[in-house]
Design a protein around this motif. Structure first.
Motif, PDB file in Angstrom:
ATOM      1  N   GLY A 130      65.558  21.428  93.454  1.00  0.00           N
ATOM      2  CA  GLY A 130      65.077  22.317  94.502  1.00  0.00           C
ATOM      3  C   GLY A 130      65.434  21.916  95.912  1.00  0.00           C
ATOM      4  O   GLY A 130      65.002  22.564  96.869  1.00  0.00           O
ATOM      5  N   ASP A 178      64.052  16.460 100.089  1.00  0.00           N
ATOM      6  CA  ASP A 178      63.956  17.878  99.760  1.00  0.00           C
ATOM      7  C   ASP A 178      64.873  18.730 100.636  1.00  0.00           C
ATOM      8  O   ASP A 178      65.286  19.823 100.231  1.00  0.00           O
ATOM      9  CB  ASP A 178      62.508  18.359  99.941  1.00  0.00           C
ATOM     10  CG  ASP A 178      61.537  17.550  99.104  1.00  0.00           C
ATOM     11  OD1 ASP A 178      61.558  17.714  97.869  1.00  0.00           O
ATOM     12  OD2 ASP A 178      60.783  16.746  99.681  1.00  0.00           O
ATOM     13  N   GLY A 203      69.810  21.819  90.614  1.00  0.00           N
ATOM     14  CA  GLY A 203      68.824  22.492  91.438  1.00  0.00           C
ATOM     15  C   GLY A 203      69.013  22.300  92.929  1.00  0.00           C
ATOM     16  O   GLY A 203      68.153  22.672  93.721  1.00  0.00           O
ATOM     17  N   ALA A 230      65.782  31.386  97.458  1.00  0.00           N
ATOM     18  CA  ALA A 230      65.610  30.752  96.147  1.00  0.00           C
ATOM     19  C   ALA A 230      66.657  31.301  95.183  1.00  0.00           C
ATOM     20  O   ALA A 230      66.821  32.516  95.050  1.00  0.00           O
ATOM     21  CB  ALA A 230      64.207  31.012  95.620  1.00  0.00           C
TER      22      ALA A 230
END
Length: 311
Positions: free
Chosen positions: A151, A103, A206, A266
Motif C-alpha cells: 500500500g 508508507d 502493493g 487506490a
C-alpha cells in the motif's frame, strides 16, 4: 493492475487547491512518510500538511541543521545528500535498521537550470544526478521498507519542464555541450519515467508510483536564474512582480500530497498528475510516458548507481 491512463478522473480538486485542502478528512495517524528536501519551498509545505494529518514525517536533508530550524520539532530529520551515493546508502541503512515501514516516499528535492556542475567520482551532470539518479538509488535502497506492509506510494516530483526534451541517450551526462534547460528537461522526463517503471515493478507488492507537475510557483528552485532571465521567460514583469497565475507554496505542494494520499488513486499508478488530478494527454509528452524508455532508463540507472532492488 495496469498503468493508469492519462485522462482526468474528476478528483474534485484543482489548481487553487492547497495541500491542506486535499488532506481534509484523511487521517494519516500511524503512517510514515519520507520527504526529500522537506524543509523548504514545496517540501516544507508537504511536510507540514502530512504531519498535520497525523503522519510521522522523516525529512531527508542535505542541510540537517537548517532543516531542524525550519521544522521546529515537527518532523524527524536525517542527513541525505542526493549527489552522494554513499550518503544515500547511509541514510537508507539507518532507516532500515530502525525496523520501520515507509508508507509514503516523496522525491521532492531538486535543482533547476544550474550552471554546468559535475558531481560524484564519475563527474555526473548535476541535474540528472540529483533530480533522478539520487532519488532512483534512494527508492531502491528503501524498497524493503516500502514493500513491507503493502500500500505504499512513491511520488516523483517532475515538472512541465519535461516538455523541453526527453532522455539524451547518446549523451545523458551532457559531456559534449551543456545546456542548462535541456539538462533540466531530461531530468524531469527521467522523474516521470522512473515513476512509470517503479509502478510496473512494484505493483505486485502493493507499491504504486506517480509523477507530478506542481505547477508554476516561485520557490528557492529559481536560485540559479537572474531577474533578467525570469523576466524574459515571462515569470515576472519589469518591476519584479510575479505572474498572477503562479501558485502559492501551499497550492504548489497540493498535487504531490494528493498523489501520495488520495483514496481516489487506490489501485491506480504510473500516471503523471497535474492540478490534483491525473493529467490529460495534452499535458504530458509521449517521451515521458513511454514504457520502453522507462525500462531503458531503469537499466541505465541501475548500471550507473550499482543499485537495483529488483535485480
Amino acid at each position: 493492475m495496469t498503468t493508469t491512463a492519462q485522462q482526468h478522473i474528476g478528483s474534485g480538486f484543482g489548481a487553487h487547491s492547497t495541500a491542506e485542502d486535499v488532506l481534509r478528512g484523511i487521517d494519516l495517524s500511524g503512517k510514515l512518510a519520507v520527504v526529500t528536501g522537506g524543509y523548504a519551498g514545496l517540501g516544507l509545505e508537504t511536510t507540514r500538511a502530512l504531519a498535520g494529518a497525523g503522519a510521522h514525517v522523516v525529512v531527508a536533508a542535505r542541510r540537517p541543521g537548517t532543516a531542524e530550524k525550519a521544522l521546529d520539532g515537527h518532523a524527524e530529520v536525517a542527513e541525505l545528500d542526493l549527489a552522494d551515493l554513499e550518503s544515500i546508502r547511509r541514510f537508507a541503512d539507518a532507516f532500515l535498521a530502525s525496523d520501520r515501514s515507509a508508507d509514503i516516499l516523496v522525491n521532492n528535492a531538486g535543482i533547476m537550470a544550474c550552471p554546468e556542475t559535475r558531481v560524484g567520482p564519475h563527474g555526473w551532470e548535476a541535474q540528472f544526478a540529483i533530480n533522478h539518479l539520487g532519488h532512483y538509488a534512494l527508492a531502491n535502497r528503501l524498497w524493503p521498507a516500502l514493500a513491507r506492509d503493502g500500500g505504499a506510494r512513491v511520488v516523483a516530483v517532475s515538472s512541465a519542464g519535461h516538455m523541453r526534451g526527453g532522455i539524451h541517450w547518446d549523451d545523458v551526462q551532457f559531456t559534449h555541450g551543456y545546456d542548462k534547460w535541456r539538462a533540466y528537461g531530461q531530468a524531469k522526463t527521467a522523474n516521470a519515467l522512473f515513476a512509470l517503471h517503479l509502478d510496473t515493478l512494484g505493483r505486485d507488492a502493493g507499491v504504486r508510483a506517480f509523477s507530478v507537475h506542481p505547477g508554476p510557483i516561485m520557490t528557492t528552485l529559481q536560485r540559479h536564474l537572474t531577474t533578467e532571465e525570469m523576466t524574459e521567460l515571462g515569470w515576472i514583469d519589469e518591476h519584479g512582480t510575479v505572474r498572477t497565475d503562479f501558485k502559492t507554496p501551499a497550492q504548489g505542494a497540493a498535487t504531490q500530497v494528493w498523489a501520495a494520499t488520495s483514496p481516489r488513486l487506490a489501485g491506480e499508478g504510473g500516471a503523471y498528475c497535474v492540478d490534483c488530478d491525473i493529467a490529460g494527454p495534452d499535458a504530458v509528452r509521449e517521451w515521458a510516458t513511454d514504457p520502453d524508455q522507462a525500462a531503458r532508463l531503469w537499466a541505465l540507472s541501475a548500471e550507473l548507481t550499482g543499485v537495483d532492488a529488483f535485480a
